[in-house]
Design an enzyme around this catalytic site. Structure first.
Site, PDB file in Angstrom:
ATOM      1  N   HIS A   1      69.328   9.285  29.295  1.00  0.00           N
ATOM      2  CA  HIS A   1      68.556   8.234  30.176  1.00  0.00           C
ATOM      3  C   HIS A   1      67.597   9.149  31.127  1.00  0.00           C
ATOM      4  O   HIS A   1      66.794   8.426  31.898  1.00  0.00           O
ATOM      5  CB  HIS A   1      69.735   7.722  31.208  1.00  0.00           C
ATOM      6  CG  HIS A   1      70.179   6.496  30.423  1.00  0.00           C
ATOM      7  ND1 HIS A   1      69.713   5.581  29.676  1.00  0.00           N
ATOM      8  CD2 HIS A   1      71.881   6.445  30.041  1.00  0.00           C
ATOM      9  CE1 HIS A   1      70.881   4.867  29.016  1.00  0.00           C
ATOM     10  NE2 HIS A   1      72.085   5.475  29.375  1.00  0.00           N
TER      11      HIS A   1
ATOM     12  N   ASP B   1      73.885   6.338  20.701  1.00  0.00           N
ATOM     13  CA  ASP B   1      74.693   5.682  21.709  1.00  0.00           C
ATOM     14  C   ASP B   1      74.449   4.444  22.166  1.00  0.00           C
ATOM     15  O   ASP B   1      73.424   3.978  21.625  1.00  0.00           O
ATOM     16  CB  ASP B   1      74.062   6.620  23.261  1.00  0.00           C
ATOM     17  CG  ASP B   1      74.952   6.157  24.374  1.00  0.00           C
ATOM     18  OD1 ASP B   1      75.558   7.073  24.694  1.00  0.00           O
ATOM     19  OD2 ASP B   1      74.702   5.226  25.252  1.00  0.00           O
TER      20      ASP B   1
ATOM     21  N   HIS C   1      73.689   2.754  24.608  1.00  0.00           N
ATOM     22  CA  HIS C   1      72.693   2.378  25.531  1.00  0.00           C
ATOM     23  C   HIS C   1      71.297   2.659  25.067  1.00  0.00           C
ATOM     24  O   HIS C   1      71.292   3.966  24.275  1.00  0.00           O
ATOM     25  CB  HIS C   1      72.840   2.919  26.952  1.00  0.00           C
ATOM     26  CG  HIS C   1      73.913   2.444  27.472  1.00  0.00           C
ATOM     27  ND1 HIS C   1      75.130   3.090  27.304  1.00  0.00           N
ATOM     28  CD2 HIS C   1      74.338   1.089  28.115  1.00  0.00           C
ATOM     29  CE1 HIS C   1      76.245   2.387  27.991  1.00  0.00           C
ATOM     30  NE2 HIS C   1      75.731   1.145  28.364  1.00  0.00           N
TER      31      HIS C   1
ATOM     32  N   ASP D   1      80.171   5.023  23.073  1.00  0.00           N
ATOM     33  CA  ASP D   1      80.460   3.751  23.909  1.00  0.00           C
ATOM     34  C   ASP D   1      79.955   2.585  23.012  1.00  0.00           C
ATOM     35  O   ASP D   1      80.033   1.426  23.211  1.00  0.00           O
ATOM     36  CB  ASP D   1      79.513   3.811  25.106  1.00  0.00           C
ATOM     37  CG  ASP D   1      78.314   4.332  25.110  1.00  0.00           C
ATOM     38  OD1 ASP D   1      77.917   4.588  23.919  1.00  0.00           O
ATOM     39  OD2 ASP D   1      77.708   4.560  26.240  1.00  0.00           O
TER      40      ASP D   1
HETATM   41 ZN   LIG Z   1      75.704   4.929  26.707  1.00  0.00          ZN
END
Ligand SMILES: [Zn+2]
Length: 323
Positions: A143, A178, A180, A266
């Site tokens: 991120h 991931d 996200h 995740d």
């Molecule tokens: Zn994540």
């Protein structure tokens, strides 16, 4: 026989963010040391690979990804804090952070740099003819872009290892698995022809909300080299593996010398942050598909917030990779 090298440092245990702000309230921070410790224990018990300590690198490597203003800001902010003090950057202001989930503590700079050195060590090893190297990085990185932290990430570990390999004259592709969207990695390579692909929860309902749509394809030299595959809530392995097949076809067309996989667990059905329905056994197929793609591959740990589910997923995943 295929072999897995695993890079790990117990010093990540010193990274102990206490809280995050979620919907205006302080809650416990999800980036716990157990995330990595459970994976490590599981891989040791099942003799999945050889563990190595990270090597040392000059801090100049940070500047291959991050701006000097950002690096200095993070270093100075960390140094200014007292032991156990937790600073929450202002999202709109002088601070260089885009959310309220990424506290800074006195050792944050040092811990983020350690995590980056784990990724750089992995890049160095993969250059030395290893097939598969797994970097147990924590804090995660995908991120963070060149000028902002966020999403528990301070330095972009995957991007730094990619620059390391590119500097040596090799072609690299990054595949982010991931849950996200990899907003930081996307930003860093948006104008570059280094191929970046992410499969993730759709930004209309999933963090980081600001990015991850199909139309974000890159700009200038990077046009066509960023591919987003957003998926719906409750995605199961059939849909997921079709998306992965699509991603691997794009990677095959690009034909990199090395593949970097930003690996988050995740996506597991029992993860408290993700909303996909992948089960433990599904990770064997995912790992197998990546292993069979046939590239020397660097796996960089990103998210995964149910330590037990992540450990079980990691074991199955690497069994698949090494098949
Ligand atoms: Zn994540």
């Amino acid at each position: 026989m295929k072999i897995l090298k695993i890079i790990y440092s117990h010093n990540h245990l010193n990274h102990q963010p206490g809280h995050e702000i979620d919907k205006g309230k302080f809650i416990e921070n999800y980036d716990k040391p157990e995330r990595i410790e459970r994976i490590r224990e599981k891989l040791i018990v099942h003799e999945m690979g050889d563990f190595l300590e990270p090597m040392d690198f000059p801090t100049s490597y940070l500047y291959t990804v991050h701006s000097s203003t950002y690096i200095e800001w993070l270093k100075n902010k960390s140094n200014s804090l007292k032991k156990n003090e937790e600073y929450f950057p202002e999202v709109f202001g002088y601070d260089r952070c885009f959310d309220t989930g990424t506290p800074i503590m006195r050792n944050t700079f040092e811990q983020a740099w350690l995590s980056a050195k784990i990724a750089l060590s992995g890049a160095k090893l993969i250059l030395e003819d290893e097939d598969f190297v797994y970097c147990l990085c924590r804090p995660p990185g995908h991120h963070a872009n060149s000028v902002y932290c966020g999403g528990y990430c301070y330095f972009n570990n995957a991007a730094m290892s990619a620059f390391y390999l590119v500097k040596e004259g090799f072609d690299v592709a990054i595949l982010d698995l991931d849950f996200h969207h990899f907003n930081g990695t996307q930003d860093i390579f948006y104008n570059s022809n280094l191929l970046t692909i992410s499969i993730h929860g759709h930004p209309k309902w999933a963090y980081p909300w600001i990015s991850g749509y199909e139309w974000e394809n890159g700009e200038e030299d990077g046009l066509g080299y960023n591919i987003n595959i957003p998926l719906e809530k409750g995605t199961e392995i059939d849909e997921y593996s079709r998306s992965l097949e699509l991603a691997l076809t794009e990677i095959e067309d690009y034909d990199p010398d090395f593949l970097i996989v930003s690996l988050g667990f995740d996506t597991h059905i029992d993860d408290p942050q993700g909303d996909f329905n992948l089960r433990t056994d599904d990770y064997e197929l995912i790992g197998k598909m990546i292993g069979e793609a046939g590239y020397p591959t660097l796996f960089i740990q990103e998210g995964g917030y149910n330590p037990e589910a992540s450990a079980n997923a990691a074991l199955k995943f690497f069994k698949g990779v090494l098949k």
